[in-house]
Motif scaffolding. Structure first.
Motif, mmCIF file in Angstrom:
data_model
loop_
_atom_site.group_PDB
_atom_site.id
_atom_site.type_symbol
_atom_site.label_atom_id
_atom_site.label_comp_id
_atom_site.label_asym_id
_atom_site.label_seq_id
_atom_site.Cartn_x
_atom_site.Cartn_y
_atom_site.Cartn_z
ATOM 1 N N THR A 42 0.835 -1.200 0.000
ATOM 2 C CA THR A 42 0.000 0.000 0.000
ATOM 3 C C THR A 42 0.870 1.250 0.000
ATOM 4 O OG1 THR A 42 -1.776 -1.147 1.195
ATOM 5 C CG2 THR A 42 -1.813 1.258 1.236
ATOM 6 N N GLY A 43 1.892 1.241 0.832
ATOM 7 C CA GLY A 43 2.802 2.382 0.890
ATOM 8 C C GLY A 43 3.554 2.609 -0.415
ATOM 9 N N THR A 44 4.034 1.530 -1.031
ATOM 10 C CA THR A 44 4.790 1.692 -2.285
ATOM 11 C C THR A 44 3.891 2.203 -3.403
ATOM 12 O OG1 THR A 44 4.447 -0.629 -2.935
ATOM 13 C CG2 THR A 44 6.442 -0.121 -1.673
ATOM 14 N N LEU A 45 2.654 1.716 -3.463
ATOM 15 C CA LEU A 45 1.733 2.171 -4.507
ATOM 16 C C LEU A 45 1.406 3.650 -4.341
ATOM 17 C CD1 LEU A 45 -0.745 -0.856 -4.681
ATOM 18 C CD2 LEU A 45 0.880 -0.161 -6.448
ATOM 19 N N LEU A 46 1.072 4.048 -3.116
ATOM 20 C CA LEU A 46 0.752 5.456 -2.869
ATOM 21 C C LEU A 46 1.980 6.344 -3.059
ATOM 22 C CD1 LEU A 46 -1.586 5.109 0.243
ATOM 23 C CD2 LEU A 46 -2.246 5.561 -2.132
ATOM 24 N N GLY A 47 3.132 5.861 -2.623
ATOM 25 C CA GLY A 47 4.357 6.627 -2.808
ATOM 26 C C GLY A 47 4.698 6.811 -4.274
ATOM 27 N N ALA A 48 4.586 5.729 -5.053
ATOM 28 C CA ALA A 48 4.892 5.828 -6.486
ATOM 29 C C ALA A 48 3.934 6.784 -7.182
ATOM 30 C CB ALA A 48 4.820 4.442 -7.126
ATOM 31 N N ALA A 49 2.649 6.764 -6.778
ATOM 32 C CA ALA A 49 1.657 7.633 -7.411
ATOM 33 C C ALA A 49 1.878 9.099 -7.060
ATOM 34 C CB ALA A 49 0.247 7.198 -7.008
ATOM 35 N N PHE A 50 1.999 9.397 -5.743
ATOM 36 C CA PHE A 50 2.011 10.787 -5.292
ATOM 37 C C PHE A 50 3.400 11.419 -5.298
ATOM 38 C CE2 PHE A 50 -2.037 9.371 -3.458
ATOM 39 C CZ PHE A 50 -2.861 10.415 -3.853
ATOM 40 N N LEU A 51 4.450 10.618 -5.174
ATOM 41 C CA LEU A 51 5.806 11.172 -5.148
ATOM 42 C C LEU A 51 6.516 11.052 -6.487
ATOM 43 C CD1 LEU A 51 7.051 9.828 -1.678
ATOM 44 C CD2 LEU A 51 5.987 12.032 -2.207
ATOM 45 N N GLY A 52 6.030 10.154 -7.346
ATOM 46 C CA GLY A 52 6.706 9.921 -8.612
ATOM 47 C C GLY A 52 5.880 10.281 -9.835
ATOM 48 N N MET A 53 4.796 9.560 -10.057
ATOM 49 C CA MET A 53 4.048 9.713 -11.296
ATOM 50 C C MET A 53 3.356 11.070 -11.428
ATOM 51 S SD MET A 53 2.363 5.926 -11.453
ATOM 52 C CE MET A 53 3.393 4.474 -11.744
ATOM 53 N N LEU A 54 2.632 11.475 -10.376
ATOM 54 C CA LEU A 54 1.889 12.734 -10.463
ATOM 55 C C LEU A 54 2.802 13.954 -10.589
ATOM 56 C CD1 LEU A 54 -1.121 12.130 -8.062
ATOM 57 C CD2 LEU A 54 -1.107 12.202 -10.559
ATOM 58 N N PRO A 55 3.881 14.078 -9.786
ATOM 59 C CA PRO A 55 4.770 15.231 -9.985
ATOM 60 C C PRO A 55 5.369 15.288 -11.391
ATOM 61 C CG PRO A 55 5.184 14.226 -7.851
ATOM 62 C CD PRO A 55 4.254 13.314 -8.571
ATOM 63 N N LYS A 56 5.779 14.135 -11.928
ATOM 64 C CA LYS A 56 6.347 14.119 -13.274
ATOM 65 C C LYS A 56 5.298 14.490 -14.315
ATOM 66 C CE LYS A 56 10.682 13.020 -12.728
ATOM 67 N NZ LYS A 56 11.757 13.933 -13.190
ATOM 68 N N SER A 57 4.076 14.004 -14.116
ATOM 69 C CA SER A 57 2.997 14.329 -15.044
ATOM 70 C C SER A 57 2.682 15.814 -15.016
ATOM 71 C CB SER A 57 1.751 13.508 -14.688
ATOM 72 O OG SER A 57 0.709 13.749 -15.604
ATOM 73 N N LEU A 58 2.699 16.401 -13.805
ATOM 74 C CA LEU A 58 2.387 17.825 -13.667
ATOM 75 C C LEU A 58 3.485 18.713 -14.259
ATOM 76 C CD1 LEU A 58 0.917 17.747 -10.058
ATOM 77 C CD2 LEU A 58 -0.317 18.365 -12.147
ATOM 78 N N GLU A 59 4.698 18.167 -14.376
ATOM 79 C CA GLU A 59 5.781 18.919 -15.012
ATOM 80 C C GLU A 59 5.562 19.069 -16.511
ATOM 81 O OE1 GLU A 59 9.448 17.007 -14.195
ATOM 82 O OE2 GLU A 59 9.430 17.433 -12.038
ATOM 83 N N LYS A 60 4.774 18.159 -17.101
ATOM 84 C CA LYS A 60 4.677 18.089 -18.554
ATOM 85 C C LYS A 60 3.298 18.436 -19.101
ATOM 86 C CE LYS A 60 8.088 14.319 -18.542
ATOM 87 N NZ LYS A 60 9.175 15.018 -19.249
ATOM 88 N N ALA A 61 2.301 18.632 -18.210
ATOM 89 C CA ALA A 61 0.949 18.930 -18.671
ATOM 90 C C ALA A 61 0.254 19.851 -17.681
ATOM 91 C CB ALA A 61 0.150 17.627 -18.851
ATOM 92 N N ALA A 62 -0.843 20.481 -18.121
ATOM 93 C CA ALA A 62 -1.583 21.410 -17.277
ATOM 94 C C ALA A 62 -2.166 20.684 -16.064
ATOM 95 C CB ALA A 62 -2.706 22.056 -18.083
ATOM 96 N N PRO A 63 -2.127 21.308 -14.883
ATOM 97 C CA PRO A 63 -2.617 20.651 -13.666
ATOM 98 C C PRO A 63 -4.050 20.151 -13.768
ATOM 99 C CG PRO A 63 -1.382 22.628 -13.101
ATOM 100 C CD PRO A 63 -1.518 22.621 -14.590
ATOM 101 N N LEU A 64 -4.956 20.949 -14.320
ATOM 102 C CA LEU A 64 -6.355 20.540 -14.409
ATOM 103 C C LEU A 64 -6.511 19.338 -15.332
ATOM 104 C CD1 LEU A 64 -9.221 21.108 -13.512
ATOM 105 C CD2 LEU A 64 -9.466 22.660 -15.472
ATOM 106 N N THR A 65 -5.716 19.299 -16.381
ATOM 107 C CA THR A 65 -5.765 18.150 -17.299
ATOM 108 C C THR A 65 -5.281 16.887 -16.607
ATOM 109 O OG1 THR A 65 -5.311 19.639 -19.152
ATOM 110 C CG2 THR A 65 -5.054 17.287 -19.550
ATOM 111 N N VAL A 66 -4.211 17.013 -15.825
ATOM 112 C CA VAL A 66 -3.664 15.858 -15.109
ATOM 113 C C VAL A 66 -4.653 15.350 -14.073
ATOM 114 C CG1 VAL A 66 -1.858 15.082 -13.531
ATOM 115 C CG2 VAL A 66 -1.266 16.518 -15.498
ATOM 116 N N THR A 67 -5.178 16.263 -13.239
ATOM 117 C CA THR A 67 -6.108 15.827 -12.193
ATOM 118 C C THR A 67 -7.392 15.279 -12.801
ATOM 119 O OG1 THR A 67 -6.939 18.112 -11.988
ATOM 120 C CG2 THR A 67 -5.198 17.415 -10.473
#
Length: 245
Positions: A42-67
């Motif tokens: 559970t920790g690794t999944l949440l960590g990968a999502a919130f600390l890895g995937m989402l920040p990288k996605s937000l670097e490359k696309a508009a926040p509203l589009t990502v969310t």
């Protein structure tokens, strides 16, 4: 590419071998260990999502589009689970799997592992560090899943050798998912942030909808403290990969 392929195989075959080793333990020992694995996963999944995937996605696309993409992904995974396509239980007495039989388990796992391959490809194309962290999260949550699947297949009368072989074949669908994701996303790199957002949605959904309810079955102060510590350890593992590099 070689590193991504290696971690893709580790995320499928490695998890399956880990599950097979767990089945060699006594029932009492395995029952004590599985909640620990689920907490860490559970920790690794949440960590990968919130600390890895989402920040990288937000670097490359508009926040509203990502969310918006994450929100749409969570709704889509809810529908898929209702259709018993995405469903992958982490226990031997899953009512859904018991009703549908071994074939559905293998088909559902093959589909899920294929998607995991695409997820790992998108992560490695973004950065090797994110790729390793994502593969680790995949391995962590696949091991307890495979234990449950093994137990159900054996309960249908299937031999251990056949159950292992069919599960291995299903697990290796991660590799074609990785290859398709790698070459497609390499050509269409503008799609990567959205694939990462959908991947984050899948990790969040699995953690919250599949894993956390199982953890709530173990009540008491000692169980709660242990689960919380292991969950934080899982998050910390991803944070280490994410920020140390």
């Amino acid at each position: 590419m070689e590193k991504a392929l290696l971690f893709s195989i580790l995320g499928s075959a490695g998890a399956l071998i880990g599950a097979a080793l767990l089945l060699l333990l006594r029932d009492a020992a395995r029952e004590r260990l599985l909640p620990c694995l689920l907490s860490y996963a559970t920790g690794t999944l949440l960590g990968a999502a919130f600390l890895g995937m989402l920040p990288k996605s937000l670097e490359k696309a508009a926040p509203l589009t990502v969310t918006g993409t994450v929100l749409a992904g969570i709704v889509a995974f809810f529908i898929l689970e209702k259709l018993i396509v995405w469903r992958h239980c982490h226990e031997a007495d899953c009512e859904t799997h018991a009703q549908k039989g071994g074939a559905l388990i293998l088909i559902g796992d093959a589909f899920h592992n294929f998607v995991d391959g695409v997820v790992i490809a998108a992560a490695f194309l973004t950065s090797p560090t994110l790729g390793v962290a994502t593969a680790l999260a995949v391995i962590a949550h696949e091991i307890p899943q495979e234990v449950g699947d093994f137990a159900i297949l054996l309960a249908t009368g299937m031999s251990k050798a056949k159950a292992f072989s069919l599960n291995l074949l299903s697990s290796l669908s991660t590799v074609p998912g990785l290859l398709l994701g790698w070459f497609w996303l390499d050509e269409v790199r503008e799609a990567i942030p959205y694939v990462l957002a959908i991947s984050a949605a899948s990790f969040i959904y699995i953690a919250i909808a599949d894993l956390v309810p199982g953890l709530h079955r173990h009540v008491g102060a000692r169980a709660t403290v242990l689960q919380t510590l292991l969950m934080l350890l899982g998050i910390g593992t991803i944070a280490l990969f994410r920020f140390a590099h």
